[in-house]
Write an enzyme that holds these catalytic residues in place. Structure first.
Site, PDB file in Angstrom:
ATOM      1  N   HIS A   1     -72.490  14.330  68.982  1.00 45.82           N
ATOM      2  CA  HIS A   1     -72.491  15.537  69.807  1.00 45.82           C
ATOM      3  C   HIS A   1     -71.513  16.488  69.129  1.00 45.82           C
ATOM      4  O   HIS A   1     -70.553  16.046  68.470  1.00 45.82           O
ATOM      5  CB  HIS A   1     -72.041  15.226  71.234  1.00 45.82           C
ATOM      6  CG  HIS A   1     -73.051  14.423  71.996  1.00 45.82           C
ATOM      7  ND1 HIS A   1     -72.749  13.252  72.625  1.00 45.82           N
ATOM      8  CD2 HIS A   1     -74.364  14.642  72.188  1.00 45.82           C
ATOM      9  CE1 HIS A   1     -73.844  12.770  73.185  1.00 45.82           C
ATOM     10  NE2 HIS A   1     -74.834  13.598  72.933  1.00 45.82           N
TER      11      HIS A   1
ATOM     12  N   ASP B   1     -68.025  15.637  69.793  1.00 44.52           N
ATOM     13  CA  ASP B   1     -67.535  14.373  69.210  1.00 44.52           C
ATOM     14  C   ASP B   1     -66.813  14.710  67.904  1.00 44.52           C
ATOM     15  O   ASP B   1     -65.804  14.095  67.550  1.00 44.52           O
ATOM     16  CB  ASP B   1     -68.689  13.418  68.862  1.00 44.52           C
ATOM     17  CG  ASP B   1     -69.398  12.862  70.084  1.00 44.52           C
ATOM     18  OD1 ASP B   1     -68.730  12.613  71.101  1.00 44.52           O
ATOM     19  OD2 ASP B   1     -70.630  12.684  70.009  1.00 44.52           O
TER      20      ASP B   1
END
Ligand code: XLS
Ligand code: MG
Length: 343
Positions: free
Chosen positions: A49, A52
């Site tokens: 993501h 992340d």
């Protein structure tokens, strides 16, 4: 044989064992510590993501975001790992409560589209050209809350915006019928591929098929894959398993229905998935009851199940299968497949 497929998972697949009904049951693990585990678990790539890679990105400018993402690229290089894709996390911000691209609020829609451009910047820094769009909150809880025709038009506009921002990226839409919304606008592979064909550059828009999402839509994941393969739009997969129609369980691949898993491996292998650089992605979570310290077995087990099913697939007597199909002896074919799975 194993070397022919390369596998990935995302940092969210090593998680704390949180659920809405009680405390977390495992400690969270730092991103760098997670990265160190990929290779030893048999994985070659990482799914991201956007946040992340760059936590707190909403508070950073484009240049800072790119710089932080470049640091993550160095970490990946240090571990010998590739980034498979980056996905905008458009479901945890106060501005995306009512959806991102389909929000009724123009400023929220603009936030979602701007965030998606930053996601593409991160993908470039991580040297991947694949963007995954899980359209988490692009749906409704009540039918009257949004106009579904307008919502789909807005999704097409948002996709076009991303395609125009970077002429090299490819977008894999990940359909899912529900959760967190009651009803999602893009519930199936067919819906996602229709969006692709409506975009300004259909050759750069495809799908990420997650087994559990297809099952939640009452569909067979391998047939969904076949549909995407026929349209040349299977950019990646999220293999896992799902025990019936309930919350998205992200169970280990093959752990509920081995034959359903077998058929996914079979169609992927039959049509050379992976030969154009595609990774076999997993989206699996450890059981909440799994104790800490052993909370990565679901990843290595899913990979092992894939590879063992691959052996079953490749050891099938294809001529015998064809003969039984020709004779329309599907009962015998049924027994043959079940016998192969029973070893
Ligand atoms: C959730 C999704 C999510 C995506 C990535 O249901 O599977 O994990 O794969 O955004
Ligand atoms: Mg997924």
């Amino acid at each position: 044989m194993a070397g022919e497929y390369r596998f990935t998972f995302g940092p969210w697949n090593i998680h704390e064992g949180a659920d809405p009904f009680g405390p977390t049951v495992r400690d969270s693990i730092a991103f760098a510590d997670k990265l160190r585990q990929f290779k030893s678990l048999g994985f070659d790539g990482v799914q991201f993501h956007d946040d992340d890679a760059v936590p707190g990105m909403n508070d950073l400018g484009p240049a800072e975001i790119k710089a932080q993402a470049s640091e993550v690229k160095s970490m990946l290089d240090g571990e010998g790992l590739a980034a498979e894709f980056v996905a905008p996390r458009l479901w945890e911000d106060p501005r995306t409560i009512d959806g991102g691209y389909t929000s009724n609020d123009a400023s929220c829609r603009e936030f979602a589209r701007d965030r998606s451009r930053r996601t593409i910047d991160i993908a470039n820094a991580l040297e991947t050209k694949l963007i995954v769009l899980w359209l988490a909150r692009e749906g409704t809880y009540i039918r009257e809350a949004k106009d579904s025709k307008v919502a789909v038009d807005r999704l097409v506009e948002a996709i076009n915006d991303m395609l125009a921002y970077d002429p090299e990226i490819k977008i894999a839409i990940e359909p899912k019928p529900n959760e967190p919304m009651d009803q999602a606008y893009i519930p199936t592979t067919g819906h996602a591929i229709a969006l692709a064909y409506r975009s300004d550059d259909p050759a750069r828009v495809g799908v990420n098929i997650e087994s559990a999402h297809a099952i939640l839509a009452g569909l067979d994941p391998s047939d969904e894959m076949g549909f995407a393969l026929s349209c040349d739009k299977l950019y990646t997969v999220h293999l896992n398993d799902q025990n019936g129609l309930k919350f998205d369980e992200d169970k280990s691949f093959g752990s509920v229905d081995l034959r359903r898993a077998f058929n996914q491996v079979r169609i992927l292998d039959k049509y050379d998935f992976g030969k154009r650089g595609e990774f076999v992605g997993l989206d699996v979570k450890a059981m909440r009851t799994q104790k800490k310290g052993d909370a990565t077995k679901h990843l290595s087990n899913s990979r092992e199940i894939f590879l063992r099913l691959l052996e079953v697939v490749r050891s099938l007597d294809v001529a015998k299968v064809e003969e039984l199909i020709g004779a329309r002896d599907y009962e015998e074919l049924d027994l043959m497949i079940v016998s192969a799975l029973m070893g």
